[in-house]
Scaffold this active site. Structure first.
Site, PDB file in Angstrom:
ATOM      1  N   GLU A  28      -5.892  -3.643  -1.629  1.00 45.76           N
ATOM      2  CA  GLU A  28      -5.518  -2.615  -0.650  1.00 45.76           C
ATOM      3  C   GLU A  28      -4.168  -1.970  -0.960  1.00 45.76           C
ATOM      4  O   GLU A  28      -3.546  -1.357  -0.097  1.00 45.76           O
ATOM      5  CB  GLU A  28      -5.499  -3.222   0.753  1.00 45.76           C
ATOM      6  CG  GLU A  28      -6.846  -3.737   1.213  1.00 45.76           C
ATOM      7  CD  GLU A  28      -6.788  -4.342   2.594  1.00 45.76           C
ATOM      8  OE1 GLU A  28      -6.744  -3.582   3.576  1.00 45.76           O
ATOM      9  OE2 GLU A  28      -6.779  -5.579   2.699  1.00 45.76           O
ATOM     10  N   SER A 156     -10.013  -3.461   4.746  1.00 42.64           N
ATOM     11  CA  SER A 156     -10.295  -2.051   4.448  1.00 42.64           C
ATOM     12  C   SER A 156     -11.734  -1.818   3.990  1.00 42.64           C
ATOM     13  O   SER A 156     -12.015  -0.857   3.288  1.00 42.64           O
ATOM     14  CB  SER A 156      -9.322  -1.509   3.385  1.00 42.64           C
ATOM     15  OG  SER A 156      -8.009  -1.478   3.894  1.00 42.64           O
ATOM     16  N   TYR A 222     -10.394   6.083   5.151  1.00 39.92           N
ATOM     17  CA  TYR A 222      -9.179   6.628   4.549  1.00 39.92           C
ATOM     18  C   TYR A 222      -9.318   8.003   3.901  1.00 39.92           C
ATOM     19  O   TYR A 222      -8.319   8.662   3.643  1.00 39.92           O
ATOM     20  CB  TYR A 222      -8.650   5.646   3.499  1.00 39.92           C
ATOM     21  CG  TYR A 222      -8.323   4.292   4.077  1.00 39.92           C
ATOM     22  CD1 TYR A 222      -7.284   4.139   4.976  1.00 39.92           C
ATOM     23  CD2 TYR A 222      -9.076   3.176   3.744  1.00 39.92           C
ATOM     24  CE1 TYR A 222      -6.990   2.908   5.532  1.00 39.92           C
ATOM     25  CE2 TYR A 222      -8.785   1.928   4.287  1.00 39.92           C
ATOM     26  CZ  TYR A 222      -7.744   1.806   5.177  1.00 39.92           C
ATOM     27  OH  TYR A 222      -7.457   0.580   5.723  1.00 39.92           O
ATOM     28  N   ARG A 261      -5.047  -5.429  15.492  1.00 38.53           N
ATOM     29  CA  ARG A 261      -6.167  -4.538  15.817  1.00 38.53           C
ATOM     30  C   ARG A 261      -7.462  -5.323  15.672  1.00 38.53           C
ATOM     31  O   ARG A 261      -7.662  -6.004  14.657  1.00 38.53           O
ATOM     32  CB  ARG A 261      -6.188  -3.329  14.886  1.00 38.53           C
ATOM     33  CG  ARG A 261      -7.011  -2.157  15.406  1.00 38.53           C
ATOM     34  CD  ARG A 261      -7.319  -1.140  14.339  1.00 38.53           C
ATOM     35  NE  ARG A 261      -8.396  -1.609  13.469  1.00 38.53           N
ATOM     36  CZ  ARG A 261      -8.323  -1.672  12.134  1.00 38.53           C
ATOM     37  NH1 ARG A 261      -7.223  -1.303  11.505  1.00 38.53           N
ATOM     38  NH2 ARG A 261      -9.358  -2.103  11.435  1.00 38.53           N
ATOM     39  N   ASP A 263     -11.730  -5.307  15.716  1.00 40.15           N
ATOM     40  CA  ASP A 263     -12.921  -4.473  15.526  1.00 40.15           C
ATOM     41  C   ASP A 263     -14.099  -5.119  16.242  1.00 40.15           C
ATOM     42  O   ASP A 263     -14.345  -6.326  16.087  1.00 40.15           O
ATOM     43  CB  ASP A 263     -13.223  -4.311  14.040  1.00 40.15           C
ATOM     44  CG  ASP A 263     -12.099  -3.608  13.298  1.00 40.15           C
ATOM     45  OD1 ASP A 263     -11.377  -2.819  13.936  1.00 40.15           O
ATOM     46  OD2 ASP A 263     -11.925  -3.858  12.087  1.00 40.15           O
ATOM     47  N   GLU A 276     -13.717  -8.793  13.550  1.00 38.73           N
ATOM     48  CA  GLU A 276     -12.541  -9.353  12.885  1.00 38.73           C
ATOM     49  C   GLU A 276     -11.282  -8.869  13.572  1.00 38.73           C
ATOM     50  O   GLU A 276     -11.305  -7.941  14.385  1.00 38.73           O
ATOM     51  CB  GLU A 276     -12.511  -8.980  11.404  1.00 38.73           C
ATOM     52  CG  GLU A 276     -12.438  -7.491  11.129  1.00 38.73           C
ATOM     53  CD  GLU A 276     -12.474  -7.176   9.641  1.00 38.73           C
ATOM     54  OE1 GLU A 276     -11.403  -7.223   9.019  1.00 38.73           O
ATOM     55  OE2 GLU A 276     -13.574  -6.904   9.118  1.00 38.73           O
ATOM     56  N   ASN A 278      -7.217  -7.739  12.587  1.00 39.92           N
ATOM     57  CA  ASN A 278      -6.301  -7.345  11.518  1.00 39.92           C
ATOM     58  C   ASN A 278      -4.871  -7.529  12.006  1.00 39.92           C
ATOM     59  O   ASN A 278      -4.486  -6.965  13.035  1.00 39.92           O
ATOM     60  CB  ASN A 278      -6.517  -5.884  11.136  1.00 39.92           C
ATOM     61  CG  ASN A 278      -7.934  -5.616  10.673  1.00 39.92           C
ATOM     62  OD1 ASN A 278      -8.245  -5.738   9.508  1.00 39.92           O
ATOM     63  ND2 ASN A 278      -8.815  -5.271  11.610  1.00 39.92           N
ATOM     64  N   GLY A 282      -3.590  -0.635   9.259  1.00 38.87           N
ATOM     65  CA  GLY A 282      -3.136   0.537   8.533  1.00 38.87           C
ATOM     66  C   GLY A 282      -2.216   1.420   9.352  1.00 38.87           C
ATOM     67  O   GLY A 282      -2.339   1.500  10.571  1.00 38.87           O
TER      68      GLY A 282
END
Length: 316
Positions: A28, A156, A222, A261, A263, A276, A278, A282
């Site tokens: 990443e 990512s 992205y 964060r 998901d 998951e 994070n 990002g």
């Protein structure tokens, strides 16, 4: 939720000299370079004495040689998000942003995160671990199709693939094995996806995601300009409260600090499923935490200052 309770109330001088750690050597790296530069410019624009370190083999020497009062970690993936950088900074007695060693290592391991959630009765899709063709065949029989294949320690959406038959599952497992010796396969949840940021102990407005891709992959995250972001997310007030409460419980189970964060998928029956968490999300122009922060009343500069402010607080 008041934006004032999220904002840093500290004078910028209180932060001292701040090293923004970004880049690194993980898969990443390119995303981290963009995130790190955005954070660095925001801190400098706010008057913080901040400088960047593109983390390489000389990182230990740089941490010891530079005068650093605290570190802002914007390293995505292995080497920065998995507890190793957190441990290094603790050995060097340098305060840092985000989660500590244990939560960082746990959240980076998708399999063990799921096992912790399952042990607490939190909903997460059924799964299996793939290490052979026989494992692929057994997972297909047990879980059915479609399935999603993931390297267990990447972010990512790197190395991920949605599959609809055994041949595709075997090929996806072999591809994911290039990134990670441990590969996870999950039951596919049919329905909308949401991502929910947590900042300084408060759950920010959820974001509903939409993409013409088969799933929210690296390109959709992205590069693409056709990804849809819904804020408000489109849920009823009752469902949104349920989603935010589930997010808070998911983060508490992992032990996150500062910011994170989560998901989540929702199936046709309205059930939410945790995917998951994070711990270093990002911070690019396509990133989700800045979007959620804006919806909560914080601009990008206020967001990075709020994240940095938590580095002054003692860890439990």
């Amino acid at each position: 939720m008041s934006a004032d309770t999220l904002k840093s109330q500290l004078p910028v001088a209180a932060f001292g000299r701040v090293a923004v750690l970004f880049g690194g050597k993980s898969a990443e790296r390119e995303v981290s370079l963009k995130s790190g530069n955005a954070v660095l410019h925001a801190l400098q624009g706010a008057g913080v004495d901040a400088f960047g370190i593109d983390v390489g083999d000389d990182v230990l020497q740089r941490l010891l040689n530079e005068k650093i009062d605290r570190a802002f970690i914007v390293l995505h993936g292995r080497g920065g998000e998995d507890g190793s950088m957190q441990g290094l900074l603790e050995c060097a007695a340098i305060p840092y942003t985000g989660s500590g060693i244990l939560a960082s290592a746990l959240a980076m391991d998708k399999l063990r995160t799921k096992q912790v959630w399952q042990s607490l009765g939190l909903p997460t899709p059924r799964h299996a671990v793939l290490a052979s063709v026989a494992d692929c065949e057994a997972a297909a029989t047990e879980l059915g199709f479609p399935l999603i294949v993931k390297p267990a320690h990447e972010g990512s959406s790197i190395g991920m693939a949605k599959v609809a038959d055994v041949a595709a599952l075997i090929a996806a497992w072999q591809d994911a094995s290039r990134y990670d010796s441990q590969v996870l396969v999950e039951q596919w949840i049919h329905g909308p996806e949401y991502t929910i940021a947590v900042l300084r102990g408060q759950v920010l407005p959820p974001i509903g995601l939409g993409t013409p891709h088969s799933f929210y992959d690296y390109d959709a995250k992205y590069l693409a300009n056709d990804t849809q972001y819904r804020i408000p997310c489109g849920l009823s007030a009752e469902q949104e409260t349920e989603l935010k409460n589930l997010t808070a419980r998911a983060c508490e189970a992992v032990g996150t600090q500062g910011w994170a964060r989560v998901d989540v998928m929702q199936d046709a029956a309205g059930q939410f499923w945790l995917l998951e968490v994070n711990t270093v999300p990002g911070m690019t122009d396509h990133s989700l935490v800045p979007m959620a922060a804006r919806a909560a009343g914080l601009d990008f500069q206020q967001l990075v200052l709020a994240i940095l402010a938590d580095s002054l607080e003692a860890r439990g």
